[in-house]
Scaffold this motif. Structure first.
Motif, short mmCIF file in Angstrom:
data_model
loop_
_atom_site.label_atom_id
_atom_site.label_comp_id
_atom_site.label_asym_id
_atom_site.label_seq_id
_atom_site.Cartn_x
_atom_site.Cartn_y
_atom_site.Cartn_z
N LYS A 24 0.69 -1.14 -0.07
CA LYS A 24 0.00 0.01 0.07
C LYS A 24 0.89 1.25 0.19
CE LYS A 24 -3.93 -1.83 2.74
NZ LYS A 24 -4.18 -1.52 4.18
N SER A 25 0.33 2.05 -0.60
CA SER A 25 1.05 3.59 -0.47
C SER A 25 0.88 3.99 0.99
CB SER A 25 0.45 4.65 -1.36
OG SER A 25 -0.76 4.86 -1.07
N VAL A 38 8.75 -3.06 -3.49
CA VAL A 38 7.88 -1.95 -2.96
C VAL A 38 7.32 -1.22 -4.18
CG1 VAL A 38 9.64 -0.17 -2.64
CG2 VAL A 38 7.82 0.04 -1.56
N GLU A 39 8.15 -0.95 -5.37
CA GLU A 39 7.61 -0.35 -6.56
C GLU A 39 6.59 -1.22 -7.44
OE1 GLU A 39 8.98 2.99 -7.46
OE2 GLU A 39 9.53 3.01 -5.24
N LYS A 40 6.78 -2.54 -7.09
CA LYS A 40 6.07 -3.31 -8.21
C LYS A 40 4.51 -3.19 -7.91
CE LYS A 40 9.14 -7.09 -9.37
NZ LYS A 40 10.51 -6.26 -9.09
N ASP A 41 3.89 -3.36 -8.98
CA ASP A 41 2.30 -3.21 -9.22
C ASP A 41 1.93 -4.53 -8.32
OD1 ASP A 41 2.23 -0.89 -10.18
OD2 ASP A 41 2.18 -1.71 -12.33
N LEU A 72 2.65 -8.80 5.90
CA LEU A 72 2.27 -7.61 5.30
C LEU A 72 1.05 -7.63 5.20
CD1 LEU A 72 4.48 -7.58 2.22
CD2 LEU A 72 4.72 -6.28 4.30
N LEU A 73 0.24 -8.49 5.15
CA LEU A 73 -1.29 -8.44 4.99
C LEU A 73 -1.76 -8.11 6.38
CD1 LEU A 73 -2.12 -11.31 2.47
CD2 LEU A 73 -2.22 -8.72 2.35
N ALA A 83 0.01 -4.41 2.99
CA ALA A 83 -0.12 -4.73 1.74
C ALA A 83 -1.59 -5.03 1.44
CB ALA A 83 0.75 -5.76 1.29
N GLU A 84 -1.92 -5.18 0.13
CA GLU A 84 -3.33 -5.46 -0.12
C GLU A 84 -3.42 -6.41 -1.45
OE1 GLU A 84 -5.19 -1.81 -1.00
OE2 GLU A 84 -3.68 -1.37 -2.47
#
Lengths: 90, 164
Positions: free
Chosen positions: A5-6, A47-50, A83-84, A89-90
């Protein structure tokens, strides 16, 4: 597939890695999450990956660390789960 | 959640970077020297780098003194570019530094999710009253410390009783 997530940033405090939450104008150092070396390495890589998945992470671990595939795969799965769970993260 | 204590030099290095980038940084308060206005078990503060011209008596600043010590105290006096700092909870101790040593000022306090602007007229008034109490401050601080450190005091008393 997962995505970071941002609003989170990896930051080095001394010789430790922490994730700090940041808004547009402020950074929150009152609650941070501690990452070990492997987790920090994975974070930087994705971190930069979609999107990413456990398989990709396993390959990343194997490319950098000298361990067997089973352990790498287990660590990769755990990293994503964490992370989740922590809402990073999502 | 675990709380981990890191030494100030390590902690403030990245904090200082973000402040220089113009970001506000939220940190937990450590130590008892700013009692009763800032409490280390409950409070967080939002720091912001500002122009040194605005720093005046009553401002709470984060200063890096002599390149070694980080201090979050209130400006007691400003003489040109020299500042005298004192913690609200300190009686005799003051610190001297230059305005260029100030990394940031406290923009607001956050306790249990509630934000308080400590530079508002009302809170500035409270602070000025508190800091002008002189001798009374000593007594009130003692009472405050006793009241908030009840457990500690009880331990001490128990120890005394055992000795008797």
């Amino acid at each position: 597939m997962t995505k970071i997530k941002s609003g989170f940033r990896l930051c080095e405090v001394g010789n430790e890695y922490v994730i700090v939450a940041h808004g547009l104008e402020n950074i929150n150092f009152s609650k941070v999450m501690n990452l070990n070396e492997v987790a920090a390495y994975l974070w930087k890589a994705v971190v930069e990956k979609d999107s990413f998945d456990a398989e990709m992470l396993t390959e990343l671990i194997l490319a950098e660390y000298d361990i067997d595939a089973d352990t790498a795969s287990k660590d990769a799965g755990e990293f994503i789960a964490q992370l989740l769970e922590q809402g990073l993260a999502e | 959640m675990q709380t981990k204590k890191i030494d100030n030099n390590t902690f403030f290095a990245p904090v200082s970077e973000f402040l220089k980038e113009g970001k506000d940084v939220r940190i937990r308060v450590r130590g008892r020297s700013m009692l009763p206005f800032l409490n280390q078990d409950k409070d967080e503060v939002m720091l912001r780098k500002i122009s040194t011209q605005i720093i005046e008596k009553g401002t709470i600043v984060l200063a890096h003194i002599d390149g070694r010590q980080y201090i979050l105290h209130r400006v007691l006096r400003r003489d040109g570019d020299t500042l005298i700092l004192r913690g609200d909870g300190n009686i005799g101790t003051t610190e001297e530094c230059g305005v260029e040593d100030v990394m940031a000022v406290v923009q607001k306090k956050i306790r249990a999710g509630k934000e308080t602007d400590l530079s508002s007229p009302l809170w500035s008034f409270y602070a000025s009253v508190w800091n002008n109490l002189h001798f009374c401050r000593r007594i009130l601080l003692f009472i405050y410390n006793v009241a908030t450190e009840e457990k500690y005091l009880l331990k001490k008393l128990n120890f005394k009783q055992q000795k008797l």
